[in-house]
Design a protein around this motif. Structure first.
Motif, mmCIF file in Angstrom:
data_model
loop_
_atom_site.group_PDB
_atom_site.id
_atom_site.type_symbol
_atom_site.label_atom_id
_atom_site.label_comp_id
_atom_site.label_asym_id
_atom_site.label_seq_id
_atom_site.Cartn_x
_atom_site.Cartn_y
_atom_site.Cartn_z
ATOM 1 N N HIS A 1 1.803 3.496 -1.969
ATOM 2 C CA HIS A 1 2.309 2.716 -3.093
ATOM 3 C C HIS A 1 1.610 1.353 -3.193
ATOM 4 O O HIS A 1 1.283 0.870 -4.275
ATOM 5 C CB HIS A 1 3.814 2.534 -2.887
ATOM 6 N N LEU A 2 1.359 0.723 -1.997
ATOM 7 C CA LEU A 2 0.872 -0.659 -1.996
ATOM 8 C C LEU A 2 -0.644 -0.780 -2.162
ATOM 9 O O LEU A 2 -1.125 -1.739 -2.764
ATOM 10 C CB LEU A 2 1.285 -1.356 -0.688
ATOM 11 N N ALA A 3 -1.387 0.181 -1.637
ATOM 12 C CA ALA A 3 -2.847 0.052 -1.653
ATOM 13 C C ALA A 3 -3.379 -0.178 -3.076
ATOM 14 O O ALA A 3 -4.170 -1.109 -3.295
ATOM 15 C CB ALA A 3 -3.494 1.278 -1.006
ATOM 16 N N PRO A 4 -2.963 0.600 -4.074
ATOM 17 C CA PRO A 4 -3.482 0.349 -5.428
ATOM 18 C C PRO A 4 -3.077 -1.024 -5.963
ATOM 19 O O PRO A 4 -3.853 -1.658 -6.684
ATOM 20 C CB PRO A 4 -2.835 1.464 -6.262
ATOM 21 N N LEU B 1 -4.080 -4.211 8.007
ATOM 22 C CA LEU B 1 -3.525 -5.503 7.591
ATOM 23 C C LEU B 1 -2.024 -5.557 7.892
ATOM 24 O O LEU B 1 -1.521 -6.587 8.360
ATOM 25 C CB LEU B 1 -3.757 -5.718 6.089
ATOM 26 N N ALA B 2 -1.351 -4.445 7.611
ATOM 27 C CA ALA B 2 0.093 -4.410 7.876
ATOM 28 C C ALA B 2 0.361 -4.567 9.371
ATOM 29 O O ALA B 2 1.259 -5.299 9.782
ATOM 30 C CB ALA B 2 0.684 -3.104 7.350
ATOM 31 N N ASP B 3 -0.476 -3.903 10.183
ATOM 32 C CA ASP B 3 -0.310 -4.022 11.635
ATOM 33 C C ASP B 3 -0.510 -5.469 12.079
ATOM 34 O O ASP B 3 0.240 -5.991 12.905
ATOM 35 C CB ASP B 3 -1.314 -3.120 12.372
ATOM 36 N N LEU B 4 -1.543 -6.114 11.540
ATOM 37 C CA LEU B 4 -1.814 -7.498 11.919
ATOM 38 C C LEU B 4 -0.644 -8.401 11.533
ATOM 39 O O LEU B 4 -0.341 -9.368 12.222
ATOM 40 C CB LEU B 4 -3.089 -7.992 11.229
ATOM 41 N N ALA B 5 -0.009 -8.092 10.429
ATOM 42 C CA ALA B 5 1.103 -8.908 9.957
ATOM 43 C C ALA B 5 2.426 -8.435 10.543
ATOM 44 O O ALA B 5 3.479 -8.976 10.200
ATOM 45 C CB ALA B 5 1.155 -8.880 8.434
ATOM 46 N N ARG B 6 2.360 -7.467 11.441
ATOM 47 C CA ARG B 6 3.556 -6.905 12.082
ATOM 48 C C ARG B 6 4.543 -6.388 11.039
ATOM 49 O O ARG B 6 5.748 -6.598 11.146
ATOM 50 C CB ARG B 6 4.249 -7.947 12.974
ATOM 51 N N ILE B 7 4.020 -5.732 10.018
ATOM 52 C CA ILE B 7 4.889 -5.110 9.019
ATOM 53 C C ILE B 7 4.758 -3.599 9.192
ATOM 54 O O ILE B 7 3.650 -3.058 9.181
ATOM 55 C CB ILE B 7 4.472 -5.513 7.581
ATOM 56 N N ASP B 8 5.887 -2.964 9.379
ATOM 57 C CA ASP B 8 5.906 -1.523 9.626
ATOM 58 C C ASP B 8 5.996 -0.790 8.290
ATOM 59 O O ASP B 8 7.033 -0.829 7.633
ATOM 60 C CB ASP B 8 7.118 -1.197 10.511
ATOM 61 N N LEU B 9 4.903 -0.174 7.875
ATOM 62 C CA LEU B 9 4.894 0.505 6.578
ATOM 63 C C LEU B 9 4.819 2.019 6.754
ATOM 64 O O LEU B 9 4.042 2.518 7.565
ATOM 65 C CB LEU B 9 3.689 0.049 5.737
ATOM 66 N N SER B 10 5.601 2.730 5.982
ATOM 67 C CA SER B 10 5.539 4.192 6.014
ATOM 68 C C SER B 10 4.330 4.657 5.203
ATOM 69 O O SER B 10 3.728 3.877 4.449
ATOM 70 C CB SER B 10 6.820 4.780 5.420
ATOM 71 N N ASP B 11 3.962 5.932 5.345
ATOM 72 C CA ASP B 11 2.843 6.476 4.578
ATOM 73 C C ASP B 11 3.087 6.322 3.082
ATOM 74 O O ASP B 11 2.187 5.973 2.328
ATOM 75 C CB ASP B 11 2.637 7.960 4.923
ATOM 76 N N ALA B 12 4.318 6.548 2.698
ATOM 77 C CA ALA B 12 4.645 6.450 1.266
ATOM 78 C C ALA B 12 4.450 5.021 0.770
ATOM 79 O O ALA B 12 3.912 4.784 -0.324
ATOM 80 C CB ALA B 12 6.089 6.902 1.039
ATOM 81 N N ARG C 1 -6.644 3.040 2.418
ATOM 82 C CA ARG C 1 -5.309 3.067 2.982
ATOM 83 C C ARG C 1 -5.320 2.597 4.439
ATOM 84 O O ARG C 1 -4.417 1.907 4.901
ATOM 85 C CB ARG C 1 -4.746 4.486 2.881
ATOM 86 N N ASP C 2 -6.382 2.973 5.157
ATOM 87 C CA ASP C 2 -6.481 2.545 6.558
ATOM 88 C C ASP C 2 -6.599 1.030 6.685
ATOM 89 O O ASP C 2 -6.070 0.423 7.612
ATOM 90 C CB ASP C 2 -7.683 3.218 7.234
ATOM 91 N N GLU C 3 -7.327 0.435 5.746
ATOM 92 C CA GLU C 3 -7.450 -1.033 5.783
ATOM 93 C C GLU C 3 -6.107 -1.699 5.509
ATOM 94 O O GLU C 3 -5.767 -2.702 6.123
ATOM 95 C CB GLU C 3 -8.500 -1.495 4.758
ATOM 96 N N VAL C 4 -5.367 -1.132 4.593
ATOM 97 C CA VAL C 4 -4.043 -1.696 4.309
ATOM 98 C C VAL C 4 -3.141 -1.532 5.530
ATOM 99 O O VAL C 4 -2.391 -2.434 5.904
ATOM 100 C CB VAL C 4 -3.403 -1.033 3.063
ATOM 101 N N ARG C 5 -3.281 -0.375 6.202
ATOM 102 C CA ARG C 5 -2.489 -0.160 7.412
ATOM 103 C C ARG C 5 -2.855 -1.192 8.485
ATOM 104 O O ARG C 5 -1.992 -1.760 9.157
ATOM 105 C CB ARG C 5 -2.721 1.260 7.950
#
Ligand code: ZN
Lengths: 115, 497
Positions: free
Chosen positions: A43-46, A28-39, A22-26
């Protein structure tokens, strides 16, 4: 397409595809400037892991005799002559800009990551 | 934050500096790296743009053949190997100076690699090893609006002009430069200077540091004396004159030493150089912004220069600047010391152009290295930007040779040139500087001086020619320096013999 340093340096070939945390996905999201909630991360990691597994199965088929490639057609040296061709007017260039000033693109202030 | 700076000699007692220099050269091609827009920056905003360099959907890049040719020639001139096969890569980052959200660059497959450039500092030759020279594109220009400083911090918003986005750049990266000790600042300056001369001789860039067509980043670290480990480095960005390269290295050495000697550790960070006082200040810290996720550019096919093409380009290389200097020194009859001074002052091209404009080499050397150098130093600018052209220097020297000016008056003509008062002839006219060439007024002034100093007149009559000096001085004073001293001397002797 053989020889030279290009031939020696290829994209890394992963033998076993690791699970994305999940941290890696977070990250990646940060690098892409996409603000993702924990939920959303939950949902996306799997889902991303499913994609990685699919890629891993292709890599299993491609043996060492199949070189990795960055372009579908094996061609080199597609060049353009150094000749000016007309481009866009400032009005055309800025037509779709959400904001503009003095024929320049106006963008929100940028914090912290000056290049 | 106040920095503790350590005296340069003390730094050298305790530490060994290591440098890495990254130089960006903007090529002078007609068009951009990947599209047919004019590679011209500085005009009306967003006039040299198209769908490709604006990153509009569906636009496809195409590599400029001339830019590849220039890259190969730079690589060859730096004694590099030229890749037989290499690709472009996307360097992904989010900053609006690149509208594509990536910069097209080269990553682990540079067009040129493993070269060197020899530079000379105070008679000692240093071989600067080149790690790589790769092709990439320049970014757009952002202007930060609002806030109090006009800088990025505190800005309300930014305005972007993409005319510069996509102009071909070659980035030349050295390997760590070690074992330069006290000469580190001078070696850095000499390298950038030699690189500039080389690229200029190739004719592939204007290499104007003041205009941004050549930009230098200075990486510096210190290691305890005798240690073979490299310390943590700082990266000082956009050091934009030769003088600044030297100053930035010197300042960072003193600053690093201050941190290390007080038991601290140097932060790996970007620093900004300030021309005004020669200091650096912290920029952004290296963070995950460094995670550029490079991958091969799928819209471009690999570049695979044939060996025949590479050899053809090798045959077009000009005389290497180092060899040119040997030839010029012989042509000009300069001593080693004179030549070294001219090189250190970055005056070789200027002297060559002045000689080409008709001045004798020694005269050209004298003006550039004394009068004009002094003024450039006072103004804190490079010699080439001092405000006087080689043609003007040659013109002043011609007027001296013709007896219209003497050195003293010539200096006043330079005053006028620096003040932008026009051509040398116009300045002479406006300031009334020409030597009094008519003997009439000189003879009158001599009569007055002799009358005022009869004892001196007697001595000269008695054969003491040296005594005439006092009369010459009086005549020069009376004519406000506008007399030809040699002519006055001659007239005095004629008058009294
Ligand atoms: Zn374009």
């Amino acid at each position: 397409m053989t020889g030279g340093i290009g031939a020696q340096i290829r994209p890394t070939r992963l033998s076993a595809m690791p699970e994305l945390s999940r941290d890696e996905v977070r990250h990646l999201a940060d690098l892409a400037r996409i603000d993702l909630s924990d939920a959303e991360l939950e949902h996306l990691a799997p889902q991303l892991n499913v994609i990685l597994e699919s890629v891993a199965s292709i890599q299993g088929v491609a043996g060492p005799d199949v070189p990795a490639t960055s372009h579908p057609i094996p061609m080199t040296n597609v060049f353009r002559e150094d000749v000016v061709v007309p481009g866009l007017t400032p009005q055309q260039a800025l037509a779709a800009a959400p904001a503009q000033e003095d024929d320049k693109f106006s963008v929100p202030r940028i914090l912290g990551d000056e290049q | 934050m106040t920095e503790t700076l350590i005296d340069f000699d003390e730094v050298l007692e305790k530490f060994d500096p290591a440098m890495g220099l990254e130089v960006h050269v903007e090529l002078n091609t007609n068009t951009k790296m990947f599209c047919g827009c004019p590679a011209v920056f500085g005009g009306a905003p967003n006039t040299n743009v198209c769908p490709t360099c604006l990153g509009l959907p569906g636009a496809m890049p195409a590599v400029n053949a001339k830019a590849v040719e220039s890259a190969i020639r730079i690589g060859l001139a730096l004694n590099c190997e030229i890749a037989e096969w290499c690709r472009f890569a996307r360097k992904n980052y989010f900053y609006p100076d690149m509208p594509k959200n990536f910069q097209t660059s080269q990553y682990d497959e540079p067009i040129a690699f493993e070269g060197y450039l020899d530079v000379e500092v105070e008679g000692e030759t240093f071989r600067i090893e080149i790690e790589r020279a790769h092709m990439e594109e320049d970014t757009g220009k952002a202007t930060h609006v609002g806030g109090s400083t006009g800088r990025i911090q505190g800005a309300d918003y930014s305005l972007i002009d993409y005319n510069r986005a996509g102009i071909p750049l070659i980035e030349i990266v050295t390997k760590p430069i070690l074992n330069t000790g006290a000469k580190a600042p001078l070696v850095a300056k000499a390298y950038v200077s030699a690189l500039r001369d080389l690229v200029k001789a190739l004719g592939v860039s204007d290499v104007r540091m003041d205009q941004g067509s050549m930009r230098c980043d200075v990486n510096l670290s210190l290691a305890p004396k005798g240690s073979d480990k490299l310390g943590t480095r700082s990266e000082t960005k956009n050091v934009n004159s030769l003088r600044s390269v030297e100053r930035a290295v010197r300042y960072e050495m003193s600053r690093h030493a201050g941190i290390l000697l007080s038991g601290g550790s140097v932060l790996q960070e970007t620093r900004h150089f300030h021309e005004s006082d020669g200091t650096t200040s912290s920029g952004r810290e290296k963070s995950d912004a460094e995670d550029y996720r490079y991958f091969p550019e799928p819209d471009l096919v690999p570049v695979a220069p044939s060996r025949e093409w590479v050899e053809e380009l090798r045959a077009t290389l000009p005389e290497p600047p180092a060899e040119r200097r040997v030839r010029l020194q012989a042509d000009w009859g300069f001593t080693d010391l004179e030549m070294r001074d001219a090189i250190n002052a970055d005056a070789i091209d200027l002297i060559e152009e002045t000689v080409a404009a008709g001045a004798a080499p020694q005269a050209a050397r004298k003006w550039w290295l004394s009068e004009i150098s002094r003024r450039a130093n006072e103004a804190g600018v490079d010699l080439v930007d001092a405000g006087v052209s080689p043609a003007q220097v040659a013109e002043v020297q011609k007027l001296i040779d013709a007896g219209t000016l003497n050195d003293k008056l010539a200096r006043q003509v330079f005053d006028g040139l620096f003040a932008g008062e026009g051509t040398p002839a116009e300045i002479i006219e406006k300031r009334g500087l020409a030597l009094v060439s008519d003997d009439g007024p000189l003879l009158a002034a001599i009569e007055d001086a002799l009358a005022a100093q009869p004892d001196i007149a007697e001595k000269i009559r008695g054969g003491n020619v040296k005594a005439a000096g006092a009369i010459v001085g009086a005549v020069m004073k009376a004519t406000r320096g506008q007399a030809d001293a040699a002519r006055v001397q001659q007239l005095i002797v004629e008058r009294l013999s």
